[in-house]
Design a protein around this motif. Sequence first.
Motif, mmCIF file in Angstrom:
data_model
loop_
_atom_site.group_PDB
_atom_site.id
_atom_site.type_symbol
_atom_site.label_atom_id
_atom_site.label_comp_id
_atom_site.label_asym_id
_atom_site.label_seq_id
_atom_site.Cartn_x
_atom_site.Cartn_y
_atom_site.Cartn_z
ATOM 1 N N SER A 176 74.724 8.879 59.924
ATOM 2 C CA SER A 176 73.746 9.042 61.003
ATOM 3 C C SER A 176 73.578 7.729 61.770
ATOM 4 O O SER A 176 73.393 7.742 62.992
ATOM 5 N N TYR A 177 73.662 6.604 61.065
ATOM 6 C CA TYR A 177 73.618 5.318 61.765
ATOM 7 C C TYR A 177 74.874 5.127 62.614
ATOM 8 O O TYR A 177 74.806 4.598 63.722
ATOM 9 N N GLY A 178 76.010 5.563 62.106
ATOM 10 C CA GLY A 178 77.243 5.469 62.884
ATOM 11 C C GLY A 178 77.180 6.296 64.151
ATOM 12 O O GLY A 178 77.624 5.860 65.214
ATOM 13 N N VAL A 179 76.608 7.481 64.072
ATOM 14 C CA VAL A 179 76.454 8.335 65.258
ATOM 15 C C VAL A 179 75.474 7.702 66.240
ATOM 16 O O VAL A 179 75.697 7.717 67.458
ATOM 17 N N TRP A 180 74.387 7.140 65.727
ATOM 18 C CA TRP A 180 73.423 6.468 66.599
ATOM 19 C C TRP A 180 74.081 5.289 67.322
ATOM 20 O O TRP A 180 73.877 5.084 68.518
ATOM 21 N N THR A 181 74.876 4.521 66.585
ATOM 22 C CA THR A 181 75.578 3.385 67.180
ATOM 23 C C THR A 181 76.580 3.868 68.227
ATOM 24 O O THR A 181 76.714 3.260 69.288
ATOM 25 N N TRP A 182 77.275 4.959 67.937
ATOM 26 C CA TRP A 182 78.234 5.533 68.884
ATOM 27 C C TRP A 182 77.518 5.963 70.166
ATOM 28 O O TRP A 182 78.014 5.728 71.264
ATOM 29 N N ASN A 183 76.346 6.584 70.029
ATOM 30 C CA ASN A 183 75.599 7.043 71.199
ATOM 31 C C ASN A 183 75.012 5.897 72.008
ATOM 32 O O ASN A 183 74.691 6.089 73.188
ATOM 33 N N LYS A 184 74.865 4.732 71.433
ATOM 34 C CA LYS A 184 74.391 3.548 72.156
ATOM 35 C C LYS A 184 75.538 2.813 72.837
ATOM 36 O O LYS A 184 75.408 1.661 73.220
ATOM 37 N N LYS A 185 76.669 3.491 72.984
ATOM 38 C CA LYS A 185 77.862 2.988 73.683
ATOM 39 C C LYS A 185 78.575 1.851 72.952
ATOM 40 O O LYS A 185 79.307 1.076 73.546
ATOM 41 N N ASN A 186 78.361 1.747 71.654
ATOM 42 C CA ASN A 186 79.105 0.788 70.840
ATOM 43 C C ASN A 186 80.151 1.578 70.060
ATOM 44 O O ASN A 186 79.965 1.923 68.903
ATOM 45 N N ILE A 210 83.350 0.951 69.044
ATOM 46 C CA ILE A 210 84.080 0.319 67.939
ATOM 47 C C ILE A 210 83.176 0.194 66.717
ATOM 48 O O ILE A 210 83.588 0.503 65.587
ATOM 49 N N GLY A 211 81.943 -0.218 66.922
ATOM 50 C CA GLY A 211 81.006 -0.346 65.806
ATOM 51 C C GLY A 211 80.678 0.997 65.185
ATOM 52 O O GLY A 211 80.589 1.118 63.959
ATOM 53 N N GLY A 212 80.500 2.029 65.999
ATOM 54 C CA GLY A 212 80.222 3.360 65.483
ATOM 55 C C GLY A 212 81.379 3.915 64.683
ATOM 56 O O GLY A 212 81.183 4.511 63.616
ATOM 57 N N LEU A 241 81.350 4.780 60.652
ATOM 58 C CA LEU A 241 81.772 6.090 60.170
ATOM 59 C C LEU A 241 82.933 5.979 59.185
ATOM 60 O O LEU A 241 82.974 6.702 58.187
ATOM 61 N N LEU A 242 83.843 5.071 59.443
ATOM 62 C CA LEU A 242 84.973 4.872 58.539
ATOM 63 C C LEU A 242 84.513 4.305 57.192
ATOM 64 O O LEU A 242 84.966 4.768 56.132
ATOM 65 N N VAL A 243 83.606 3.362 57.223
ATOM 66 C CA VAL A 243 83.087 2.787 55.983
ATOM 67 C C VAL A 243 82.277 3.820 55.200
ATOM 68 O O VAL A 243 82.375 3.897 53.971
ATOM 69 N N SER A 244 81.505 4.641 55.892
ATOM 70 C CA SER A 244 80.727 5.662 55.190
ATOM 71 C C SER A 244 81.639 6.723 54.576
ATOM 72 O O SER A 244 81.365 7.218 53.475
ATOM 73 N N LEU A 245 82.722 7.048 55.238
ATOM 74 C CA LEU A 245 83.690 7.977 54.660
ATOM 75 C C LEU A 245 84.364 7.373 53.438
ATOM 76 O O LEU A 245 84.555 8.051 52.422
ATOM 77 N N ALA A 246 84.708 6.094 53.508
ATOM 78 C CA ALA A 246 85.309 5.423 52.353
ATOM 79 C C ALA A 246 84.326 5.337 51.188
ATOM 80 O O ALA A 246 84.719 5.473 50.029
ATOM 81 N N ALA A 247 83.032 5.156 51.498
ATOM 82 C CA ALA A 247 82.017 5.104 50.445
ATOM 83 C C ALA A 247 81.851 6.451 49.766
ATOM 84 O O ALA A 247 81.348 6.521 48.648
ATOM 85 N N LEU A 248 82.250 7.520 50.412
ATOM 86 C CA LEU A 248 82.207 8.840 49.796
ATOM 87 C C LEU A 248 83.496 9.158 49.051
ATOM 88 O O LEU A 248 83.460 9.637 47.913
#
Length: 57
Positions: A21-31, A33-35, A39-46
């Motif tokens: 959800s933080y990755g999506v929020w970051t993506w929607n704030k026009k960042n 690469i950061g988003g 998302l990639l790190v959260s997927l790896a954490a799963l």
Amino acid sequence: MSFDLIAAILILIWIFIYSSSYGVWTWNKKNRIGGAAVLLVSLAALVFPLYLIFFRT
């Protein structure tokens, strides 16, 4: 399945949803690469802990 295994899986899913959800929020704030990185790190954490739980030797 034991209670410990179910609890561990639920905790991993909660961590994934929370950080995604933080990755999506970051993506929607026009960042973009950061988003994508969050998302990639959260997927790896799963995926990595689930892999270790089910395929450990």
